[in-house]
Structure formats: structure tokens, C-alpha cells
Enzyme design. Structure first.
Site, PDB file in Angstrom:
ATOM      1  N   ALA A  14      41.985  32.272  39.831  1.00  0.00           N
ATOM      2  CA  ALA A  14      43.196  32.001  40.597  1.00  0.00           C
ATOM      3  C   ALA A  14      43.971  33.313  40.668  1.00  0.00           C
ATOM      4  O   ALA A  14      43.781  34.196  39.819  1.00  0.00           O
ATOM      5  CB  ALA A  14      44.014  30.932  39.896  1.00  0.00           C
ATOM      6  N   GLY A  20      39.303  30.255  37.869  1.00  0.00           N
ATOM      7  CA  GLY A  20      39.159  29.399  39.048  1.00  0.00           C
ATOM      8  C   GLY A  20      37.874  29.656  39.817  1.00  0.00           C
ATOM      9  O   GLY A  20      37.388  28.777  40.538  1.00  0.00           O
ATOM     10  N   GLU A  78      35.342  27.686  38.035  1.00  0.00           N
ATOM     11  CA  GLU A  78      35.636  26.286  38.348  1.00  0.00           C
ATOM     12  C   GLU A  78      35.180  25.931  39.763  1.00  0.00           C
ATOM     13  O   GLU A  78      34.658  24.846  40.006  1.00  0.00           O
ATOM     14  CB  GLU A  78      37.138  26.028  38.199  1.00  0.00           C
ATOM     15  N   GLU A  90      41.120  32.066  30.730  1.00  0.00           N
ATOM     16  CA  GLU A  90      42.531  31.653  30.801  1.00  0.00           C
ATOM     17  C   GLU A  90      43.285  31.838  29.490  1.00  0.00           C
ATOM     18  O   GLU A  90      44.475  32.141  29.494  1.00  0.00           O
ATOM     19  CB  GLU A  90      42.634  30.187  31.252  1.00  0.00           C
TER      20      GLU A  90
HETATM   21  N1  COA Z   1      44.334  37.479  40.270  1.00  0.00           N
HETATM   22  C1  COA Z   1      44.946  38.446  40.947  1.00  0.00           C
HETATM   23  N2  COA Z   1      44.432  39.683  41.128  1.00  0.00           N
HETATM   24  C2  COA Z   1      43.227  39.942  40.588  1.00  0.00           C
HETATM   25  C3  COA Z   1      42.515  38.967  39.856  1.00  0.00           C
HETATM   26  C4  COA Z   1      43.116  37.680  39.708  1.00  0.00           C
HETATM   27  N3  COA Z   1      42.514  36.692  39.062  1.00  0.00           N
HETATM   28  N4  COA Z   1      41.364  39.526  39.427  1.00  0.00           N
HETATM   29  C5  COA Z   1      41.335  40.788  39.884  1.00  0.00           C
HETATM   30  N5  COA Z   1      42.473  41.040  40.584  1.00  0.00           N
HETATM   31  C6  COA Z   1      42.844  42.301  41.266  1.00  0.00           C
HETATM   32  C7  COA Z   1      43.308  43.359  40.281  1.00  0.00           C
HETATM   33  O1  COA Z   1      44.662  43.165  39.954  1.00  0.00           O
HETATM   34  C8  COA Z   1      43.072  44.620  41.106  1.00  0.00           C
HETATM   35  O2  COA Z   1      44.111  44.709  42.058  1.00  0.00           O
HETATM   36  P1  COA Z   1      44.786  46.171  42.368  1.00  0.00           P
HETATM   37  O3  COA Z   1      43.648  47.039  42.845  1.00  0.00           O
HETATM   38  O4  COA Z   1      45.792  45.858  43.421  1.00  0.00           O
HETATM   39  O5  COA Z   1      45.363  46.622  41.071  1.00  0.00           O
HETATM   40  C9  COA Z   1      41.801  44.284  41.866  1.00  0.00           C
HETATM   41  O6  COA Z   1      41.690  42.856  41.882  1.00  0.00           O
HETATM   42  C10 COA Z   1      40.544  44.837  41.227  1.00  0.00           C
HETATM   43  O7  COA Z   1      40.474  44.388  39.898  1.00  0.00           O
HETATM   44  P2  COA Z   1      40.330  45.362  38.630  1.00  0.00           P
HETATM   45  O8  COA Z   1      40.902  44.657  37.443  1.00  0.00           O
HETATM   46  O9  COA Z   1      40.853  46.714  38.951  1.00  0.00           O
HETATM   47  O10 COA Z   1      38.741  45.458  38.518  1.00  0.00           O
HETATM   48  P3  COA Z   1      37.874  45.778  37.209  1.00  0.00           P
HETATM   49  O11 COA Z   1      36.494  46.007  37.689  1.00  0.00           O
HETATM   50  O12 COA Z   1      38.535  46.799  36.377  1.00  0.00           O
HETATM   51  O13 COA Z   1      37.917  44.405  36.352  1.00  0.00           O
HETATM   52  C11 COA Z   1      37.805  41.995  36.055  1.00  0.00           C
HETATM   53  C12 COA Z   1      37.319  43.218  36.854  1.00  0.00           C
HETATM   54  C13 COA Z   1      37.272  40.747  36.761  1.00  0.00           C
HETATM   55  C14 COA Z   1      37.268  42.046  34.618  1.00  0.00           C
HETATM   56  C15 COA Z   1      39.347  41.979  36.035  1.00  0.00           C
HETATM   57  O14 COA Z   1      39.822  42.119  37.357  1.00  0.00           O
HETATM   58  C16 COA Z   1      39.956  40.718  35.466  1.00  0.00           C
HETATM   59  O15 COA Z   1      39.957  40.524  34.264  1.00  0.00           O
HETATM   60  N6  COA Z   1      40.477  39.819  36.347  1.00  0.00           N
HETATM   61  C17 COA Z   1      41.171  38.640  35.942  1.00  0.00           C
HETATM   62  C18 COA Z   1      40.217  37.574  35.520  1.00  0.00           C
HETATM   63  C19 COA Z   1      40.952  36.356  35.055  1.00  0.00           C
HETATM   64  O16 COA Z   1      41.654  36.346  34.070  1.00  0.00           O
HETATM   65  N7  COA Z   1      40.776  35.258  35.793  1.00  0.00           N
HETATM   66  C20 COA Z   1      41.364  33.997  35.456  1.00  0.00           C
HETATM   67  C21 COA Z   1      42.603  33.796  36.176  1.00  0.00           C
HETATM   68  S1  COA Z   1      43.269  32.223  35.761  1.00  0.00           S
END
Ligand code: COA
Length: 258
Positions: A65, A110, A113, A133
Site C-alpha cells: 500500500a 498489499g 495480499e 507491516e
Molecule cells: N509506499 C510508498 N512508496 C513506496 C513504497 C510504498 N509501499 N515502496 C516503495 N516506495 C517508493 C520509495 O519511497 C521510493 O520513492 P522515491 O524514489 O520517491 O524516494 C521508490 O518507491 C523506490 O523505492 P526505494 O525504497 O528507493 O527502492 P529500494 O530498491 O531501495 O527498496 C524496497 C525496495 C521494496 C525494499 C523498499 O522500497 C521498501 O521497503 N518499500 C516498502 C515496503 C513495505 O513496507 N510495504 C508494505 C507497506 S504496508
């Protein structure tokens, strides 16, 4: 027509691509409402016999999400968001046509999910699954606590939910979370070849299989009764007449979905 998803209908397979690659295809309000809208089309358009859901780019299916939309929500608003997400994912799960997730990278929160609400999953070798989460002080809200237990069993699910550990595609395969793991460039083709096969079967019987299988997890339904009803309904279809007749005449059945 849509801002955050791309749709492509070919050979009766609708491919829905979630298209926010700069945000790793995170599910914001617009993506959710566009998914909801396209699902109405899936239910209503008889040209669509099956569906693929995938993410744009080579890195991510859906990374969760959209976390940016969480800040400042009250408890009531949190509950409303979960109900909204759950209802959209129920719509996927209860679709009368097979919906397959092509998991092309991160399927987190999400995103995991969403993949789990699909009828089955095919993953690319680089796919990663997780429910992170708890890192955010949250729990899954779009059905993840329920479907993860259903798909991988309670012990594995609780470990994944509480540790936020990500698993790779081969572990997901071993857990039964995905049906197939293939190189990324073969991902869509793998799903399409499975769906071409399913699309050659009697559509109402395919829908009946999904309804009966879903009933296993619905406490308000008796799955064996649902099976009796769905089995009986088949006898009222011209496709069942055609299928049985074609077998007896040693020819290929021609199904019309009626
Ligand atoms: N919501 C909003 N933005 C998200 C996102 C999410 N769930 N997941 C990734 N993004 C965004 C990042 O903020 C970043 O945006 P920016 O370039 O404007 O800063 C962009 O997507 C790229 O992500 P980034 O974190 O730079 O990539 P990475 O390769 O370093 O890491 C992940 C990849 C997936 C490990 C990391 O993005 C992450 O942990 N995401 C969240 C996962 C999460 O907790 N999901 C559950 C949500 S309830």
C-alpha cells in the site's frame, strides 16, 4: 482511460499492469479505485475469459500500500481503508473467471495480499514475497493475515507476519505460495499458456470450480453443498450437453459459455 493501470485484451486474456514504476507500483487510492473499476469490466465483458495481474518494470510487482497515504489517518479511517481494500480483493477472489498474479519482483504488504487474492500465482526468479507491516507498526489490512494462513499454513504465516522476513521465489514455491517459478522474460508467456488451456474449457464449469473451491474458506457456506449446486447447474448448460456429446462422438467440444 486509466491513470495508474494499463489494460490489454488479447486472446480473451485481459492483462492488467499496475503502472507506477517510480513508486514500485505501490497501491495508492487511485490504483485501488481503478482496480475496482476494471474488475467490473472483468465481471461484465464476455470477451474476457481470464485475467493476469502484474506490475510495471522489472523490479516490482507491487511494493505495498502507498505508505505516504497512511500518515494522519484515525483509527476509524484505518478501518475504512482496510474494508475498502478487502472488498476489492474479495472481488478478485470471487471473480467468475480465473485471475492469475504474475509476480515480477517485490510483492510486499498489499502487493503480497493482492497476489494472494488472485486464484493462483506465477513468479519470476527475482520475485520476493513478504508482509513487512510490523516494521511500520501495522498489520496487513487487505486480507493478508487470513490468506497467508490459508496458503502456507499457520506456523509459516505467523513467522512471516511477525518477523517481516522476505522470502524468495523458490521458497515461495516450496511453501505453496506460487505454482511456478520461471525466468522473468518467460513470466507472462507462462501464465498465458496456462490461461489459454483454461480458456479452452467450458467457461461456466470453470466458474463453478472457482465458486466451489472458494467455499472451503467461507465459514458461512458448506462447500459440499455448494459443489452439489454447482454440479447440478452444469446439467442445465448447453456446454455440458456439448462436452459429453463431443466425447461420445470422439470429437473436440466447441464451448459457447452457455
Ligand atoms: N509506499 C510508498 N512508496 C513506496 C513504497 C510504498 N509501499 N515502496 C516503495 N516506495 C517508493 C520509495 O519511497 C521510493 O520513492 P522515491 O524514489 O520517491 O524516494 C521508490 O518507491 C523506490 O523505492 P526505494 O525504497 O528507493 O527502492 P529500494 O530498491 O531501495 O527498496 C524496497 C525496495 C521494496 C525494499 C523498499 O522500497 C521498501 O521497503 N518499500 C516498502 C515496503 C513495505 O513496507 N510495504 C508494505 C507497506 S504496508
Amino acid at each position: 482511460m486509466y491513470q495508474t493501470i494499463i489494460t490489454d485484451l488479447q486472446n480473451h486474456i485481459l492483462t492488467i499492469t499496475i503502472n507506477r514504476p517510480d513508486k514500485l507500483n505501490a497501491l495508492n487510492k487511485t490504483v485501488l479505485s481503478e482496480l475496482d473499476m476494471v474488475l467490473n469490466e472483468v465481471y461484465e465483458n464476455t470477451e474476457i475469459r481470464s485475467v493476469i495481474i502484474t506490475g510495471s518494470g522489472a523490479k516490482s510487482f507491487v511494493a505495498g500500500a502507498d505508505i505516504a497515504e497512511f500518515s494522519g489517518l484515525s483509527m476509524e479511517e484505518g478501518m475504512e481503508l482496510a474494508i475498502k481494500g478487502q472488498n476489492i480483493f474479495f472481488k478478485i477472489e470471487n471473480a467468475p473467471k480465473p485471475v492469475v498474479a504474475c509476480v515480477n519482483g517485490f510483492a510486499l504488504g498489499g502487493g503480497c495480499e493482492l497476489a494472494m487474492s488472485c486464484h493462483f500465482r506465477v513468479a519470476s526468479e527475482n520475485a520476493k514475497f513478504g508482509q513487512p507491516e510490523v516494521n511500520l507498526g501495522l498489520i496487513p489490512g487487505y486480507g493478508g493475515t487470513q490468506r497467508l494462513v490459508q496458503l502456507v499454513g499457520k506456523g509459516r504465516a505467523i513467522e512471516l507476519l511477525t518477523s517481516a522476513v522476505m522470502i524468495d521465489a523458490n521458497t515461495a514455491l516450496q511453501y505453496g505460495l506460487v505454482n511456478h517459478v520461471v525466468p522473468q522474460e518467460e513470466l507472462l508467456q507462462k501464465a498465458k499458456s496456462i490461461l489459454d488451456l483454461i480458456n479452452s474449457k467450458a467457461p461456466l464449469a470453470v466458474a463453478g470450480c472457482i465458486t466451489a473451491a472458494n467455499a472451503v474458506f467461507n465459514e458461512r457456506q458448506n462447500g459440499f453443498e455448494i459443489e452439489v449446486n454447482e454440479f447440478g447447474k452444469c446439467f442445465g448448460t448447453s456446454d455440458m450437453q456439448e462436452g459429453t456429446q463431443a466425447f461420445l462422438e470422439k470429437r473436440k467440444a466447441i464451448f459457447t459459455g452457455k
